[in-house]
Design a protein around this motif. Structure first.
Motif, PDB file in Angstrom:
ATOM      1  N   UNK A 125      -0.801 -16.047   8.484  1.00 18.19           N
ATOM      2  CA  UNK A 125      -1.972 -15.197   8.254  1.00 18.19           C
ATOM      3  C   UNK A 125      -1.640 -13.726   8.475  1.00 18.19           C
ATOM      4  N   UNK A 126      -0.841 -13.456   9.512  1.00 24.17           N
ATOM      5  CA  UNK A 126      -0.493 -12.053   9.773  1.00 24.17           C
ATOM      6  C   UNK A 126       0.249 -11.463   8.577  1.00 24.17           C
ATOM      7  N   UNK A 127       1.124 -12.258   7.962  1.00 26.61           N
ATOM      8  CA  UNK A 127       1.874 -11.771   6.806  1.00 26.61           C
ATOM      9  C   UNK A 127       0.956 -11.596   5.600  1.00 26.61           C
ATOM     10  N   UNK A 128       0.127 -12.602   5.375  1.00 26.70           N
ATOM     11  CA  UNK A 128      -0.768 -12.608   4.223  1.00 26.70           C
ATOM     12  C   UNK A 128      -1.633 -11.346   4.205  1.00 26.70           C
ATOM     13  N   UNK A 129      -2.276 -11.061   5.326  1.00 26.85           N
ATOM     14  CA  UNK A 129      -3.193  -9.925   5.383  1.00 26.85           C
ATOM     15  C   UNK A 129      -2.440  -8.604   5.322  1.00 26.85           C
ATOM     16  N   UNK A 130      -1.236  -8.636   5.839  1.00 29.75           N
ATOM     17  CA  UNK A 130      -0.442  -7.416   5.794  1.00 29.75           C
ATOM     18  C   UNK A 130      -0.023  -7.137   4.352  1.00 29.75           C
ATOM     19  N   UNK A 131       0.334  -8.201   3.617  1.00 31.57           N
ATOM     20  CA  UNK A 131       0.782  -8.025   2.235  1.00 31.57           C
ATOM     21  C   UNK A 131      -0.324  -7.443   1.368  1.00 31.57           C
ATOM     22  N   UNK A 132      -1.573  -7.794   1.693  1.00 32.18           N
ATOM     23  CA  UNK A 132      -2.694  -7.240   0.912  1.00 32.18           C
ATOM     24  C   UNK A 132      -2.711  -5.728   0.962  1.00 32.18           C
ATOM     25  N   UNK A 133      -2.155  -5.178   2.038  1.00 30.42           N
ATOM     26  CA  UNK A 133      -2.248  -3.730   2.219  1.00 30.42           C
ATOM     27  C   UNK A 133      -1.146  -2.976   1.504  1.00 30.42           C
ATOM     28  N   UNK A 134      -0.353  -3.703   0.698  1.00 29.96           N
ATOM     29  CA  UNK A 134       0.662  -3.027  -0.107  1.00 29.96           C
ATOM     30  C   UNK A 134       0.116  -2.570  -1.447  1.00 29.96           C
ATOM     31  N   UNK A 135      -1.069  -3.031  -1.795  1.00 27.54           N
ATOM     32  CA  UNK A 135      -1.600  -2.712  -3.115  1.00 27.54           C
ATOM     33  C   UNK A 135      -2.957  -2.058  -2.965  1.00 27.54           C
ATOM     34  N   UNK A 136      -3.341  -1.253  -3.991  1.00 26.77           N
ATOM     35  CA  UNK A 136      -4.673  -0.684  -3.951  1.00 26.77           C
ATOM     36  C   UNK A 136      -5.707  -1.814  -4.013  1.00 26.77           C
ATOM     37  N   UNK A 137      -6.916  -1.661  -3.592  1.00 28.84           N
ATOM     38  CA  UNK A 137      -7.436  -0.441  -2.975  1.00 28.84           C
ATOM     39  C   UNK A 137      -7.029  -0.329  -1.499  1.00 28.84           C
ATOM     40  N   UNK A 138      -7.234   0.883  -1.001  1.00 26.79           N
ATOM     41  CA  UNK A 138      -7.041   1.158   0.409  1.00 26.79           C
ATOM     42  C   UNK A 138      -7.915   0.208   1.213  1.00 26.79           C
ATOM     43  N   UNK A 139      -7.365  -0.445   2.216  1.00 29.14           N
ATOM     44  CA  UNK A 139      -8.247  -1.322   2.977  1.00 29.14           C
ATOM     45  C   UNK A 139      -7.963  -1.272   4.478  1.00 29.14           C
TER      46      UNK A 139
ATOM     47  N   UNK B 288      12.943  -8.795   5.027  1.00 28.77           N
ATOM     48  CA  UNK B 288      12.683  -7.363   5.173  1.00 28.77           C
ATOM     49  C   UNK B 288      12.626  -6.688   3.808  1.00 28.77           C
ATOM     50  N   UNK B 289      13.538  -7.086   2.902  1.00 26.96           N
ATOM     51  CA  UNK B 289      13.559  -6.402   1.613  1.00 26.96           C
ATOM     52  C   UNK B 289      12.451  -6.899   0.691  1.00 26.96           C
ATOM     53  N   UNK B 290      11.775  -7.974   1.090  1.00 24.82           N
ATOM     54  CA  UNK B 290      10.722  -8.502   0.226  1.00 24.82           C
ATOM     55  C   UNK B 290       9.468  -7.637   0.249  1.00 24.82           C
ATOM     56  N   UNK B 291       9.285  -6.848   1.284  1.00 27.44           N
ATOM     57  CA  UNK B 291       8.063  -6.048   1.396  1.00 27.44           C
ATOM     58  C   UNK B 291       8.427  -4.600   1.707  1.00 27.44           C
ATOM     59  N   UNK B 292       7.539  -3.643   1.324  1.00 34.71           N
ATOM     60  CA  UNK B 292       7.804  -2.240   1.680  1.00 34.71           C
ATOM     61  C   UNK B 292       7.822  -2.073   3.202  1.00 34.71           C
ATOM     62  N   UNK B 293       8.419  -0.977   3.674  1.00 34.18           N
ATOM     63  CA  UNK B 293       8.580  -0.797   5.119  1.00 34.18           C
ATOM     64  C   UNK B 293       7.290  -0.389   5.819  1.00 34.18           C
ATOM     65  N   UNK B 294       6.332   0.125   5.023  1.00 30.51           N
ATOM     66  CA  UNK B 294       5.037   0.463   5.592  1.00 30.51           C
ATOM     67  C   UNK B 294       3.994   0.021   4.583  1.00 30.51           C
ATOM     68  N   UNK B 295       2.921  -0.620   5.037  1.00 29.95           N
ATOM     69  CA  UNK B 295       1.856  -0.966   4.090  1.00 29.95           C
ATOM     70  C   UNK B 295       1.083   0.291   3.703  1.00 29.95           C
ATOM     71  N   UNK B 296       1.339   0.813   2.523  1.00 31.00           N
ATOM     72  CA  UNK B 296       0.809   2.120   2.138  1.00 31.00           C
ATOM     73  C   UNK B 296      -0.704   2.116   2.010  1.00 31.00           C
ATOM     74  N   UNK B 297      -1.295   0.943   1.815  1.00 35.96           N
ATOM     75  CA  UNK B 297      -2.742   0.920   1.594  1.00 35.96           C
ATOM     76  C   UNK B 297      -3.510   0.446   2.822  1.00 35.96           C
ATOM     77  N   UNK B 298      -2.864   0.550   3.970  1.00 35.17           N
ATOM     78  CA  UNK B 298      -3.574   0.342   5.225  1.00 35.17           C
ATOM     79  C   UNK B 298      -4.111   1.707   5.636  1.00 35.17           C
ATOM     80  N   UNK B 299      -5.408   1.765   5.939  1.00 32.58           N
ATOM     81  CA  UNK B 299      -5.980   3.081   6.261  1.00 32.58           C
ATOM     82  C   UNK B 299      -5.279   3.714   7.458  1.00 32.58           C
TER      83      UNK B 299
END
Lengths: 178, 454, 402
Positions: free
Chosen positions: C159-173, C380-391
């Motif tokens: 779950x921690x990964x799932x919700x974190x992955x959502x924050x890689x894409x718009x919209x800002x959440x 590590x390479x599967x996801x960006x280093x910072x979730x850009x769409x996390x407020x």
């Protein structure tokens, strides 16, 4: 040191920004013996008036070391040399048990050193000080900020200092009698 | 960017609209100009009467000896030790708030650290009474300290009771110093704000000539931070040493390695409960809701929830090991807690410390002062019961059935205990009347005016 | 809500990560092959080394999960920059579950309760184990509980990964409410599961010995390992964009402070356990320390006191040291090694009265580490280093912008 009957010239400021700006300008103008007063600690103000060497950590370190050594040696001497008693078959030199009091003594001495060291280095307690004579200085513990150029400064010339301070947008300027 | 600073998402630490001047006036006026209310006199009067009861109980104790208490063989540690541990634990929250939260840069602490530190001092004072009057011959209590004497005897440093002497006296000393150092700039403010000359003189002497020089502030902040850095391990060590009083013995229920962290967590738990029980009425009475905001109450509630869960972890692991370890005495202790003569108190303890505080998970209740006040009261009762269970239930039935016994507190036990609450409250009443209960200079640093922009 | 805060900074990991991944895999396979030979010839020694290696890498995995949940509860820029590093380490839970399976073939070699005849032969143990082996310490119970622990850890990490992955894409959440709702109970679950897992896997090697602080000692060790590991990885990434833009001395300073706090807590727990058992001096307890302080093991213990606590403590007091990633990283790497030495000192004396180290104790952790690191860098390479769409990512991304 020349005695002029004047302790320094004090400028009063409205905000922390003007004070900080003024302190930097005064230092850059070459004045060495200056001080600033604020109702709360201001980050960078001590550096702005040219204060760099804070000896408090050193005092605390020495105090802590003395405390720790005293604590351990006291326990060693009491339990091994002066009054050896067999308690539950434990060795006289029961170092695991001695660590606790050693630790507490380290903290106690270091803490007292921090307080006394700070007060001593600051020259406190000092119930009388000439800056208290400055008008409105009581507001330095409320919401005003003050900057003083002491008359003992080698570059101190009353008129120059006054006009220089005036260029820094103070709220008021006053001469502090000695 | 449309989002504001992150902090705005939560309730503010200080309500907007305040200036350096108005913060100073609001807090200092409580001490300097506000007339003393009748409610204060009534409250102080009640607390003072309880304090008199304490003195009476102690005086009678000195005349008659500790036979007037419920202690006996095998329960040699009764109320005195229970109350000692309870009070010391309560004190811990004050140091935690002022030192640990300072190191963690949690600026919300600035409006509650002063009175939390005062609470620490008064709690430690209340705690300190008990071991002294419990030694049997209190006029010889100075024998606890190592000093050269004609009898040529010394304390025995392998005993945790001697460690306790050092830990508690160091703690009392450093708490007092920390508190006083924090007060100096505010005392200077009171000196400069007082109208009457005698107040100026008294506050002036206490302020030691503080003038707010930048050099002074620099050393002051260094010393304050270092004190915080020293107080943090100290506060953990104090309750750790208190736990050693029990754990280094081999009595079942005492000799268990989880005790140090479990005691520390329990101490902070009860301490925050006491902070809330004091802060909630004080902010109401003195209209300090703008400074002690909902955010403070919520954060305190969260700390209580977290430390309460560590305490619960302690119960779980202790019970599990009692069974898993296969030691018959440990197993019997577990049985005795659950089914023995004091089992009612054990279930009460579980309810007060573990079950009821779980309502704090509900955000709505966490922000309700009334609920928080009630839950805090429950936690304080629960933590007192915990120490009662540890002291009395472990002692009353140990290895030999022939030396089993029961413990019943007498009226003198209760008078002493309730009397220390009177001592604590009297000191708190005097404190809020005579000294600024919120740190004025630290509140100033939270204002927008105090921000230094490049 | 505006668009992505940093359009011009590529948040993906640098290509070097792929290279490290491949090399780790090669090391893992080569050393794994050698270790497999050892398993054939020296099975006893192999399984001891395997248990230690497993606990060491499990420590980094679960410790990362714990720090991540702590971050979700407390926020702060210190956690945002290492968030995805911790996340990638946490997602090694399935790998650890797979690596747990070989242990099951060594149960009889590691645990006396799995050898009923031996346990019966020992008078003291027989009486002691009679009850407990029937109900708790049995192979079935061991397996069922392990499945349960891994299920919980996997669920949390999922779950921690799932919700974190959502924050890689718009919209800002702002997922912080969800994260908080999971992390509070998650930390409780972690604390309890790791405690009971350690009782099963480590403490039950000597079933007559108990210590109630044991689980917490392991817990703090795991969290320390994870933090040190994150510091090492952030140092490697610091040579390249985007980490070179994101990581500021303030955050390194915070990591250093956490390191200091964790080694102090580790020392506190270890000392408390030692003092209480030393002072009590009960035969069923003190034997644990007798084994670990004699026959050469005492030097390992002293080494731990000096180099797991005293020296790192003195170094970490220094403020400039804590703020400089290029210096802090060496201590972090050293402490990772010390974590292994600590595990070695706790586990190995159960099997040998005198100091004993085999080549397998070195090869097996490297083999497992190679595989673990390969999996980690893949994550590590599967996801960006910072979730850009996390407020809340603004706090690190904006600073990087200046």
């Amino acid at each position: 040191m020349k005695r002029t009957g004047v302790y320094g010239i004090m400028a009063e400021f409205d905000s922390v920004h003007t004070l900080l700006h003024a302190a930097n300008r005064v230092r850059e103008a070459g004045y060495k013996r200056i001080d600033a007063y604020s109702p709360f600690p201001v980050e960078g103000l001590a550096e702005a008036i040219g204060f760099h060497h804070d000896e408090v950590p050193l005092v605390v370190l020495i105090g802590g070391l003395i405390g720790g050594l005293t604590g351990y040696l006291m326990q060693y001497w009491i339990s091994v040399v002066s009054y050896p008693v067999n308690v539950g078959g434990k060795p006289y030199h029961s170092w695991p048990a001695f660590i606790i009091v050693t630790f507490e003594m380290t903290i106690l001495f270091a803490g007292i050193s921090a307080v006394l060291g700070m007060l001593a280095l600051n020259g406190l307690p000092m119930p009388y000080h000439p800056v208290f004579n400055a008008p409105r200085f009581a507001f330095a513990t409320k919401d005003r900020f003050f900057l003083i150029v002491f008359s003992s400064d080698p570059k101190y010339k009353p008129t120059e200092v006054r006009s220089f301070l005036e260029s820094l947008q103070p709220r008021s300027i006053s001469e502090v009698p000695d | 960017m449309t989002q504001g600073p992150v902090q705005n998402e939560r309730a503010p630490v200080i309500e907007p609209g305040y200036t350096l001047g108005s913060v100073t006036d609001k807090i200092s006026s409580i001490v300097l100009t506000r007339p003393t209310s009748n409610a204060w006199f009534v409250g102080f009067g009640v607390a003072f009467l309880l304090l008199m009861m304490l003195l009476f109980a102690i005086a009678y104790l000195f005349v008659k000896g500790i036979g007037i208490w419920g202690v006996n063989a095998p329960i040699g540690w009764g109320f005195a030790i229970v109350n000692f541990v309870w009070w010391i634990g309560i004190g811990h929250a004050g140091t935690l708030i002022s030192a640990i939260l300072l190191l963690l840069r949690q600026s919300w602490r600035n409006s509650i650290n002063r009175f939390a530190e005062a609470m620490t001092l008064f709690a430690v004072a209340s705690a300190g009474i008990f071991p002294l009057i419990h030694v049997g011959r209190p006029w010889l209590a100075y024998w606890l300290f190592p000093y050269p004497n004609t009898m040529r005897v010394w304390p025995q440093f392998r005993s945790p009771l001697v460690w306790d002497v050092f830990a508690v006296s160091t703690y009392a000393t450093l708490s007092a110093l920390f508190w006083f150092i924090g007060l100096i700039p505010d005392l200077a403010t009171l000196r400069d704000r007082s109208e009457e000359r005698w107040k100026k003189i008294i506050y002036g002497m206490l302020a030691m000539g503080w003038r707010g020089s930048a050099r002074h502030w620099h050393r002051y902040e260094t010393a304050y931070l270092l004190l915080a850095g020293l107080a943090t391990p100290l506060v953990l060590s104090v309750h750790t040493v208190v736990s050693f009083d029990f754990a280094v013995g081999i009595v079942p229920g005492w000799h268990t390695t989880i005790f140090p962290p479990y005691f520390v967590a329990g101490a902070i738990y009860s301490g925050f409960a006491m902070v809330l029980m004091l802060a909630i009425p004080i902010r109401k009475v003195y209209n300090l809701e703008d400074f002690i905001t909902e955010r403070h109450l919520q954060n305190a509630a969260k700390v209580m929830l977290a430390t309460g869960l560590i305490v619960a972890y302690g119960y779980v692991i202790e019970a599990f090991m009692g069974w898993y370890g296969g030691n018959r005495y440990d197993a019997f202790l577990l049985w005795n807690r659950l089914h023995g003569p004091y089992s009612f108190f054990y279930y009460m303890l579980l309810a007060c410390n573990i079950v009821i505080p779980q309502v704090l998970w509900i955000p709505k209740l966490r922000s309700s002062p009334v609920w928080l006040f009630l839950v805090s009261g429950v936690v304080l009762v629960g933590m007192w019961l915990e120490r009662f269970i540890i002291v009395v239930v472990s002692l009353h039935r140990d290895f030999l059935t022939s030396s089993w016994g029961m413990y019943y507190p007498t009226r003198w036990d209760w008078m002493t205990y309730i009397g220390t609450i009177g001592l604590f409250l009297s000191a708190m009443f005097l404190f809020v009347r005579l000294l600024p209960m919120i740190s004025i200079f630290e509140m100033r640093t939270l204002l927008p005016e105090a921000e230094v922009k490049e | 809500m505006s668009a992505a805060p940093m359009r011009n900074l590529d948040l993906m990991t640098p290509p070097v990560v792929k290279t490290i991944q491949q090399r780790s895999l090669i090391i893992g396979l080569v050393f794994g092959g050698i270790a497999a030979l050892g398993a054939w010839h020296q099975a006893d020694e192999f399984f001891r080394a395997y248990l230690m290696a497993f606990m060491a890498w499990l420590g980094v995995t679960l410790g990362s999960m714990a720090i991540l949940m702590l971050r979700h509860l407390t926020k702060g820029a210190w956690g945002m920059v290492i968030r995805r590093i911790l996340g990638a380490a946490m997602r090694c839970v399935p790998l650890m579950a797979a690596l747990f399976i070989p242990l099951l073939f060594g149960l009889r070699r590691l645990y006396i309760w799995a050898r009923p005849l031996d346990a019966m032969a020992d008078n003291h143990l027989r009486e002691h184990l009679q009850e407990i082996t029937k109900t708790y310490l049995s192979v079935n119970g061991f397996v069922i509980r392990a499945v349960f622990y891994f299920a919980i850890w996997w669920g949390l990490s999922f779950f921690l990964t799932q919700w974190s992955a959502e924050q890689d894409h718009p919209p800002m959440r702002d997922n912080s409410t969800r994260f908080k709702a999971l992390s509070g109970p998650g930390l409780i679950l972690y604390g309890l599961t790791i405690t009971f897992a350690v009782i099963d896997w480590i403490m039950s090697i000597d079933p007559s010995w108990i210590s109630t602080i044991f689980g917490l000692s392991f817990l703090i060790g795991q969290v320390l390992s994870a933090l040190c590991f994150a510091v090492v990885v952030e140092r490697i990434l610091f040579r390249y964009k985007p980490m070179s833009e994101l990581l500021k001395p303030e955050q390194v300073h915070d990591h250093g402070k956490f390191m200091l706090a964790f080694i102090m807590v580790w020392a506190y727990f270890s000392f408390s356990q030692w003092l209480i058992i030393w002072a009590g001096n009960l035969p069923e307890e003190i034997t644990w320390y007798m084994r670990r302080l004699h026959g050469g093991w005492g030097y390992v213990g002293l080494f731990l006191v000096l180099f797991h606590f005293a020296v790192p403590f003195v170094l970490l007091i220094s403020r400039p040291f804590k703020r400089d990633i290029t210096r802090l990283v060496w201590l972090a790497a050293w402490l990772l090694l010390m974590r292994y030495v600590d595990l070695f000192w706790v586990i190995e004396p159960n099997f040998s009265l005198t100091f004993n180290i085999t080549w397998l104790d070195v090869v097996v952790p490297i083999a497992m580490g190679g595989l673990w690191l390969a999996y980690f860098f893949r994550n590590l390479s599967a996801m960006p280093l910072v979730p850009a769409y996390d407020v809340f990512a603004v706090e690190v991304l904006e600073v990087a912008h200046d």
